[in-house]
Enzyme design. Structure first.
Site, PDB file in Angstrom:
ATOM      1  N   HIS A   6       0.565  -1.263  -0.051  1.00 28.96           N
ATOM      2  CA  HIS A   6       0.131  -0.255   0.250  1.00 28.96           C
ATOM      3  C   HIS A   6       1.101   1.069   0.408  1.00 28.96           C
ATOM      4  O   HIS A   6       0.902   2.109  -0.745  1.00 28.96           O
ATOM      5  CB  HIS A   6      -1.119   0.051   0.914  1.00 28.96           C
ATOM      6  CG  HIS A   6      -1.734  -0.729   0.838  1.00 28.96           C
ATOM      7  ND1 HIS A   6      -2.621  -1.889   0.425  1.00 28.96           N
ATOM      8  CD2 HIS A   6      -3.593   0.124   1.488  1.00 28.96           C
ATOM      9  CE1 HIS A   6      -3.307  -2.950   0.389  1.00 28.96           C
ATOM     10  NE2 HIS A   6      -4.218  -1.104   0.571  1.00 28.96           N
ATOM     11  N   LYS A  58     -10.383  -8.152   7.758  1.00 24.86           N
ATOM     12  CA  LYS A  58     -10.985  -7.728   8.887  1.00 24.86           C
ATOM     13  C   LYS A  58     -10.401  -6.920  10.327  1.00 24.86           C
ATOM     14  O   LYS A  58      -9.868  -6.376  10.376  1.00 24.86           O
ATOM     15  CB  LYS A  58     -10.202  -9.399   9.570  1.00 24.86           C
ATOM     16  CG  LYS A  58      -9.065  -9.162  10.430  1.00 24.86           C
ATOM     17  CD  LYS A  58      -8.324 -10.789  11.019  1.00 24.86           C
ATOM     18  CE  LYS A  58      -6.770 -10.246  11.133  1.00 24.86           C
ATOM     19  NZ  LYS A  58      -6.163 -11.882  11.978  1.00 24.86           N
TER      20      LYS A  58
END
Length: 175
Positions: free
Chosen positions: A37, A102
């Site tokens: 990222h 999650k």
């Protein structure tokens, strides 16, 4: 509700999906975690290319382990999504349609999901070995030096997910 959706058509469904709905996802998904990222955002800020087209992309926060004989990947469970929150609003603004991970997301990420009519999907944590059985192919497409955290293109087949944050502000973590 339960939806069976191909990842390439997920944008058509985001406004129908509600927090708590079940999605059985098939199709192309890209893995990206923290280090990837950071590189993707740096590329965007410097006018460079990203490893995959961001428009309508589905990003799975995962780092698959090496594949045992007969499988496309080894264990491939979700990473805690909050670690990507600093990068996520920009990626959503650039067209990402969904993230899979999650745990809870920041208010900034939830606002970007709403603004971009996107969706945040949760996979079951701790079930990486089971998740791997829903992945039919895996190829490294960028940042090979990151090992298991390299960017990979996965092919999902009936991958079970839950809508955690929808584009209407619904959030399973804030009920």
């Amino acid at each position: 509700m339960e939806y069976r959706i191909d990842a390439s058509r997920l944008r058509e469904y985001t406004e129908k999906l509600k927090a708590g709905d079940r999605v059985i996802l098939s199709g192309k998904v890209f893995t990206s975690r923290d280090a990837a990222h950071k590189r993707i955002v740096e590329a965007l800020k410097n006018g460079g290319d990203t490893p995959y087209a961001l428009n309508n992309a589905v990003i799975y926060y995962a780092g698959p382990t090496p594949a045992p004989k007969g499988l496309a990947v080894g264990s491939c469970g979700p990473t805690t999504s909050g670690r990507m929150d600093v990068f996520t609003p920009l990626l959503l603004d650039k067209g990402v349609v969904a993230m899979i991970g999650k745990g809870e997301r920041s208010d900034e990420v939830c606002d970007a999901i709403i603004r971009n009519k996107a969706v945040y999907l949760c996979a079951v944590g701790g079930a990486g070995a089971l998740a791997s059985k829903c992945i039919t192919s895996c190829k490294v497409i960028a940042y090979d030096d990151l090992g298991c955290e390299s960017v990979k293109e996965l092919e999902f087949k009936y991958f079970p997910l839950t809508v955690a944050v929808d584009c209407h502000g619904g959030n399973v973590f804030k009920r």
